[in-house]
Design an enzyme around this catalytic site. Sequence first.
Site, PDB file in Angstrom:
ATOM      1  N   LYS A  30       0.873  -1.178   0.000  1.00 47.74           N
ATOM      2  CA  LYS A  30       0.000   0.000   0.000  1.00 47.74           C
ATOM      3  C   LYS A  30       0.904   1.219   0.000  1.00 47.74           C
ATOM      4  O   LYS A  30       2.040   1.162   0.463  1.00 47.74           O
ATOM      5  CB  LYS A  30      -0.874   0.017   1.261  1.00 47.74           C
ATOM      6  CG  LYS A  30      -2.115   0.872   1.116  1.00 47.74           C
ATOM      7  CD  LYS A  30      -3.161   0.128   0.347  1.00 47.74           C
ATOM      8  CE  LYS A  30      -4.389   0.957   0.110  1.00 47.74           C
ATOM      9  NZ  LYS A  30      -5.462   0.107  -0.455  1.00 47.74           N
TER      10      LYS A  30
HETATM   11  P1  NAD Z   1     -12.889   7.208  -3.631  1.00 51.25           P
HETATM   12  O1  NAD Z   1     -11.940   8.275  -3.259  1.00 51.25           O
HETATM   13  O2  NAD Z   1     -13.203   6.970  -5.068  1.00 51.25           O
HETATM   14  O3  NAD Z   1     -14.288   7.411  -2.864  1.00 51.25           O
HETATM   15  C1  NAD Z   1     -14.383   7.538  -1.485  1.00 51.25           C
HETATM   16  C2  NAD Z   1     -15.822   7.947  -1.145  1.00 51.25           C
HETATM   17  O4  NAD Z   1     -15.974   7.994   0.274  1.00 51.25           O
HETATM   18  C3  NAD Z   1     -16.195   9.347  -1.661  1.00 51.25           C
HETATM   19  O5  NAD Z   1     -17.562   9.349  -2.045  1.00 51.25           O
HETATM   20  C4  NAD Z   1     -15.998  10.203  -0.418  1.00 51.25           C
HETATM   21  O6  NAD Z   1     -16.767  11.409  -0.434  1.00 51.25           O
HETATM   22  C5  NAD Z   1     -16.497   9.252   0.644  1.00 51.25           C
HETATM   23  N1  NAD Z   1     -16.022   9.587   1.980  1.00 51.25           N
HETATM   24  C6  NAD Z   1     -14.792  10.027   2.333  1.00 51.25           C
HETATM   25  N2  NAD Z   1     -14.762  10.267   3.662  1.00 51.25           N
HETATM   26  C7  NAD Z   1     -15.992   9.944   4.131  1.00 51.25           C
HETATM   27  C8  NAD Z   1     -16.589   9.987   5.405  1.00 51.25           C
HETATM   28  N3  NAD Z   1     -15.883  10.425   6.445  1.00 51.25           N
HETATM   29  N4  NAD Z   1     -17.884   9.584   5.518  1.00 51.25           N
HETATM   30  C9  NAD Z   1     -18.561   9.149   4.450  1.00 51.25           C
HETATM   31  N5  NAD Z   1     -18.066   9.110   3.217  1.00 51.25           N
HETATM   32  C10 NAD Z   1     -16.792   9.500   3.059  1.00 51.25           C
HETATM   33  O7  NAD Z   1     -12.306   5.867  -2.965  1.00 51.25           O
HETATM   34  P2  NAD Z   1     -12.630   4.370  -3.375  1.00 51.25           P
HETATM   35  O8  NAD Z   1     -11.603   3.907  -4.322  1.00 51.25           O
HETATM   36  O9  NAD Z   1     -14.084   4.258  -3.689  1.00 51.25           O
HETATM   37  O10 NAD Z   1     -12.327   3.614  -1.998  1.00 51.25           O
HETATM   38  C11 NAD Z   1     -13.286   3.506  -0.947  1.00 51.25           C
HETATM   39  C12 NAD Z   1     -12.847   2.404   0.002  1.00 51.25           C
HETATM   40  O11 NAD Z   1     -12.762   1.167  -0.715  1.00 51.25           O
HETATM   41  C13 NAD Z   1     -11.476   2.592   0.635  1.00 51.25           C
HETATM   42  O12 NAD Z   1     -11.488   2.021   1.925  1.00 51.25           O
HETATM   43  C14 NAD Z   1     -10.547   1.801  -0.271  1.00 51.25           C
HETATM   44  O13 NAD Z   1      -9.351   1.417   0.361  1.00 51.25           O
HETATM   45  C15 NAD Z   1     -11.442   0.618  -0.556  1.00 51.25           C
HETATM   46  N6  NAD Z   1     -11.094  -0.132  -1.763  1.00 51.25           N
HETATM   47  C16 NAD Z   1     -10.979   0.480  -2.976  1.00 51.25           C
HETATM   48  C17 NAD Z   1     -10.692  -0.277  -4.090  1.00 51.25           C
HETATM   49  C18 NAD Z   1     -10.626   0.332  -5.463  1.00 51.25           C
HETATM   50  O14 NAD Z   1     -10.471  -0.446  -6.434  1.00 51.25           O
HETATM   51  N7  NAD Z   1     -10.771   1.632  -5.631  1.00 51.25           N
HETATM   52  C19 NAD Z   1     -10.479  -1.658  -3.979  1.00 51.25           C
HETATM   53  C20 NAD Z   1     -10.617  -2.265  -2.727  1.00 51.25           C
HETATM   54  C21 NAD Z   1     -10.930  -1.484  -1.634  1.00 51.25           C
END
Ligand code: NAD
Length: 422
Positions: A114
Amino acid sequence: MTKTSSQGSARSESPLDTALSQLRRAIDQLQLSENDWNTLSTPRRVLEVAVPVRRDDGRVEMYKGYRVQYSTTRGPSKGGVRFHQDIDLDETVALAMLMTWKCALTNLPYGGAKGGVAVNPKTLSQAENERLTRRYTSEILPIIGPERDIPAPDVGTDERNMAWMMDTYSVNAGYSVPGVVTGKPIVLGGSLGRTSATGDGVAIAVREALRIKGIDPHRATVAVQGFGKVGYWAALAMENMGLKVVAVSDVNGGVTGFSNVSSIFDYANANGSVIGAPGTENISNEELLGLDVDVLVPAALADAITESTAPKIRAKIVVEGANAPTTPAGDEIMNDKGILVVPDILANSGGVIVSYFEWVQDKQNYFWSASEVKENLNSILMRSITEVSERSASQQVTWREAANMIGVGRVAQAHRLRGLYP
Ligand code: NAD
């Protein structure tokens, strides 16, 4: 020390404490040795870098960047790059550890990693974001590469950032190296289906959890916290499966009362938030967690489901789209309430599974159709879901414990077979 989480609640346990306590439990349940604990609880390589960025007005600012390669025992390390103001080294180590168990659970030939930069990307212009991404890439360049460590997008980064990372690496190599990152634009060697893969995988996990609980998807309701790359695609895929998505939220809060997911997405894209979409009512992120729905999908950041929020959850199924959204205390409360929790390392593994397909396609210079990607994603994820549910039933453990036992067990076995050098 008590820390305040990014979702507003006081937290006494950091994501690293949570990850280590889950590892300890898996080691005990698998009856592994203290030697196994010592090797598995320690990241292999940790790099902290300073990332200087020239702002558009000429000022030079310094940001902290990280890349943690938690394990390379089963193959090159693999994991996302996060741009978020709150990240620190401990959280990055925790997320790299989760990636390690996730890749082993899904049987991908990878270790776990990461990385990220402690910056709020919303404060950067596109040109500043590009300079930051390129400088960060050049700082971590000696330890990444298609055979060493392969970054991907995570919170606050997307395919644009991956294109800049791929270009920076390639310029330094002197030739094009698409396999150094995944989650790239299609024209640069990205894979069909990668953009929606994590959300599609979450929806597959929801479908299977509903089946196990005997709930008809066409009568099921779901609330989604976080409407980014994971939350949006998960919401859309679940809607296409027949579920009614009743609430979504982002960092500014949540809304209910919309007619379909696409309308909210269009509004959020144009206005920067789901808040204020015509015909909707506002709710807080905490209220969203307590809605009377069949399924709850936390898809934002760590520590959403805690000692204080878990008692309010009324969903029968929680499918963790985010990484580490649940603290151990929150987990215990959900287990006591009989909620089926599909853990992060299983539920959101669709992203790394299709990243693996992208890397394989880049290595072979042979690209798959969207239906091949979809079929292979479904088959790897279904195999993992079946393994977890069978282990949970046979050993009388939760799905989280079963998933960790499988992932940790595979890494421990690989360690034993490789032996200790010298
Ligand atoms: P992103 O930046 O695209 O979206 C994050 C979302 O969460 C946004 O809508 C943001 O406004 C919202 N957010 C941020 N802080 C918040 C809060 N305090 N309360 C409520 N909403 C909040 O990120 P993502 O890629 O969608 O990742 C989201 C989660 O999924 C993370 O934990 C990430 O590690 C995990 N994840 C992502 C992927 C991927 O392929 N992108 C894969 C596995 C896991």
